[in-house]
Design a protein around this motif. Structure first.
Motif, PDB file in Angstrom:
ATOM      1  N   GLU A  98     -16.649  -5.965  -5.665  1.00 19.44           N
ATOM      2  CA  GLU A  98     -16.559  -4.790  -6.532  1.00 19.44           C
ATOM      3  C   GLU A  98     -15.258  -4.790  -7.323  1.00 19.44           C
ATOM      4  O   GLU A  98     -15.241  -4.420  -8.511  1.00 19.44           O
ATOM      5  N   ALA A  99     -14.171  -5.204  -6.703  1.00 18.15           N
ATOM      6  CA  ALA A  99     -12.893  -5.265  -7.408  1.00 18.15           C
ATOM      7  C   ALA A  99     -12.940  -6.267  -8.555  1.00 18.15           C
ATOM      8  O   ALA A  99     -12.336  -6.060  -9.614  1.00 18.15           O
ATOM      9  N   ARG A 121     -14.607  -4.579 -11.456  1.00 13.68           N
ATOM     10  CA  ARG A 121     -13.705  -3.598 -12.082  1.00 13.68           C
ATOM     11  C   ARG A 121     -12.645  -4.276 -12.940  1.00 13.68           C
ATOM     12  O   ARG A 121     -12.240  -3.734 -13.973  1.00 13.68           O
ATOM     13  N   SER A 122     -12.231  -5.444 -12.529  1.00 14.32           N
ATOM     14  CA  SER A 122     -11.179  -6.138 -13.282  1.00 14.32           C
ATOM     15  C   SER A 122     -11.666  -6.619 -14.651  1.00 14.32           C
ATOM     16  O   SER A 122     -10.856  -6.926 -15.521  1.00 14.32           O
ATOM     17  N   VAL A 182     -18.150  -1.420 -16.690  1.00 10.47           N
ATOM     18  CA  VAL A 182     -17.871  -1.457 -15.254  1.00 10.47           C
ATOM     19  C   VAL A 182     -18.850  -0.603 -14.467  1.00 10.47           C
ATOM     20  O   VAL A 182     -19.441  -1.066 -13.470  1.00 10.47           O
ATOM     21  N   GLU A 183     -19.054   0.642 -14.883  1.00  5.31           N
ATOM     22  CA  GLU A 183     -19.885   1.553 -14.094  1.00  5.31           C
ATOM     23  C   GLU A 183     -21.344   1.098 -14.031  1.00  5.31           C
ATOM     24  O   GLU A 183     -21.931   1.056 -12.945  1.00  5.31           O
ATOM     25  N   LEU A 195     -21.502  -1.897 -11.708  1.00  4.20           N
ATOM     26  CA  LEU A 195     -21.346  -1.537 -10.295  1.00  4.20           C
ATOM     27  C   LEU A 195     -22.623  -0.903  -9.747  1.00  4.20           C
ATOM     28  O   LEU A 195     -22.995  -1.139  -8.590  1.00  4.20           O
TER      29      LEU A 195
END
Length: 515
Positions: free
Chosen positions: A190-191, A194-195, A200-201, A204
């Motif tokens: 997940e990180a 995000r990077s 991103v959302e 995810l």
């Protein structure tokens, strides 16, 4: 001065963890490869990614190959640039047939490989170019992967990603995390997403949906053909004209024919109007009456049922008016926008490739005018030189949208066009041939009805279909009085659907001529 160099002090001898991603253009294979490399490096590993692109659209996916090892001070790993058959730990396939290709290439092995694949289909050129059903059997691929892989995770990842506003790469990353084949925690995956900083959302959401799906139900059942679904005929359609059609179907036809009749009425109402759908019921009603007096009840009214299907197909022929209508519908713009993932701040333009011929133009004319132009070859040829050329039409622009919209509005005069006259004459000739066999060879009459499947499309496609239809029907004189005539007619039709050029049909017709 001579020095002895100990290679073991310079290079690691540990075997790297290897991963191959097979994805087509637009599926985010490069993004997925970057995520995997970024994930490994963030966890203190060394990783390398290479890619070999496919040579053309859907003739082969791009292969992204990744090797990774835990980093060691003073040791520089040497990574391979290409996957070696029998030596890949993880294979991710963004489409079912690409999973099959990975097995054929030897990348999937039963003692080593975890296969993660989406079970949806993006049809290859070889599948789409066949006039009939050229779709590869997905159950064969599933059987091969079950045999070849040590472990398989396979479900419809593409749909899952779309529902969450993302692309399939995010779903595949979630399935990879759930497989527990990489020594990294879920939070690290997940990180990594995000990077990236973009989308991103949605990514995810798709990642977590696929993660949970792979944990709870890692496999989807795959069937060779999707189940056929017909809408249930309602008690009322909510409009007086349509209600009369529904009442007629219930009162005049056997229940076994209702699903196809209802589908035909909907198709022809959309194609023209309720009155045209009523003409359809009139014509099928006459065929049903002949079916009934020729023992149709004992055969579950097979002739009526197939007539309900193919008379509707014949009456809803593809012409210029129909094409223009379909390309200017608001539902089409909405569907395409959804498929390509258009955002609110983006503008979508669609470019259509159209190549009209003078035959299509004449077919759209009132029948008297069309016949007049056809009977004057010099005028026809002069017009054809100016019309018969390819055009790229942007339906989102005002000029081209209004042009197509005006053509679509000609549906009001469609019954008076030359094309409608020709289609009606051909349809009646075909149905008269079919009914002439009802008393002699019922099963052959049903196969003659089914031959309408060969006629489809417009322009060159329609002309080729008509040619094959005529060639298949030419065998009737040989098959008329044979007990196995229906079986041979079916074989001829299947041969005609195997290839566009008709090579298989040539061979089948030669065989029939020897009977």
């Amino acid at each position: 001065m001579n020095e002895t160099v100990n290679l073991k002090t310079l290079y690691a001898s540990d075997k790297p963890l290897t991963l191959a991603i097979m994805a087509m253009g637009g599926q985010g294979g490069g993004v997925l490869a970057d995520w995997v490399v970024g994930l490994a490096e963030e966890q203190g590993w060394m990783a390398q990614s290479t890619s070999v692109p496919g040579v053309a659209q859907r003739t082969g996916a791009t292969i992204y190959y990744i090797e990774m090892l835990p980093a060691r001070d003073g040791v520089s790993p040497i990574f391979s640039l290409m996957p070696t058959p029998g030596d890949v730990d993880i294979v991710l396939a963004a489409e079912l047939m690409e999973a099959g290709r990975s097995v054929l290439r030897g990348l999937v092995t039963p003692d080593k490989t975890t296969l993660i694949a989406s079970t949806h289909r993006s049809f290859a050129v070889g599948e789409k170019e066949k006039p009939g059903d050229g779709i590869g059997d997905p159950t064969v691929v599933v059987g091969a992967t079950d045999f070849a892989a040590r472990r398989t995770i396979a479900f419809v990842m593409d749909t899952l990603a779309t529902k969450n506003g993302s692309v399939i790469s995010a779903s595949m990353f979630g399935a990879l995390a759930a497989a527990d084949v990489l020594p990294f925690p879920k939070e690290a995956f997940e990180a990594t997403i995000r990077s990236g900083g973009k989308g991103v959302e949605p990514s995810l959401r798709a990642f977590n949906a696929a993660y949970e799906r792979a944990k709870t139900k890692p496999r989807d059942e795959v069937v060779a053909l999707p189940p056929k679904h017909f809408d249930t005929m309602p008690e009322t359609a909510g409009h007086p004209d349509l209600d009369r059609l529904v009442h007629r179907m219930r009162a005049e036809f056997p229940e076994v024919a209702w699903p196809l009749l209802f589908a035909g009425v909907k198709k022809l109402t959309d194609f023209q109007d309720p009155a045209y759908a009523a003409e359809y019921l009139d014509r099928v009603g006459k065929l049903h009456a002949l079916d009934r007096v020729n023992g149709g009840e004992d055969r579950d009214y097979a002739f009526t049922v197939q007539s309900a299907k193919y008379v509707a197909v014949a009456m809803a022929y593809d012409d210029v008016i129909r094409v223009a209508d379909l390309k200017t519908r608001g539902t089409r713009f909405n569907r395409v926008a959804k498929e390509v993932g258009v955002k609110q701040d983006q503008i979508l333009y669609m470019t259509e490739y159209m190549h009209p011929r003078m035959e299509e133009v004449v077919g759209t004319m009132p029948k008297r005018l069309g016949l007049w132009v056809e009977s004057r070859p010099k005028i026809f040829a002069w017009l054809d030189r100016r019309i018969n050329k390819g055009r790229r039409v942007q339906t989102g622009t005002l000029f081209w949208f209004l042009t197509l919209y005006t053509l679509a509005a000609l549906r009001r005069i469609r019954r008076g066009t030359l094309r409608h006259l020709r289609e009606t004459e051909h349809r009646e000739a075909w149905l008269n041939i079919a009914t002439s066999f009802l008393s002699r060879n019922y099963d052959l009459a049903v196969e003659v009805i089914n031959n309408r499947r060969l006629v489809k499309g417009y322009s060159d496609t329609h002309a080729r279909g008509l040619s094959k239809f005529d060639r298949v029907m030419s065998a009737l004189t040989t098959l008329a009085d044979r007990e196995d005539g229906a079986a041979w007619m079916k074989r001829l039709r299947q041969a005609a659907l195997l290839d566009e050029s008709g090579i298989a049909l040539d061979g089948a017709l030669k065989t029939v001529s020897t009977l």
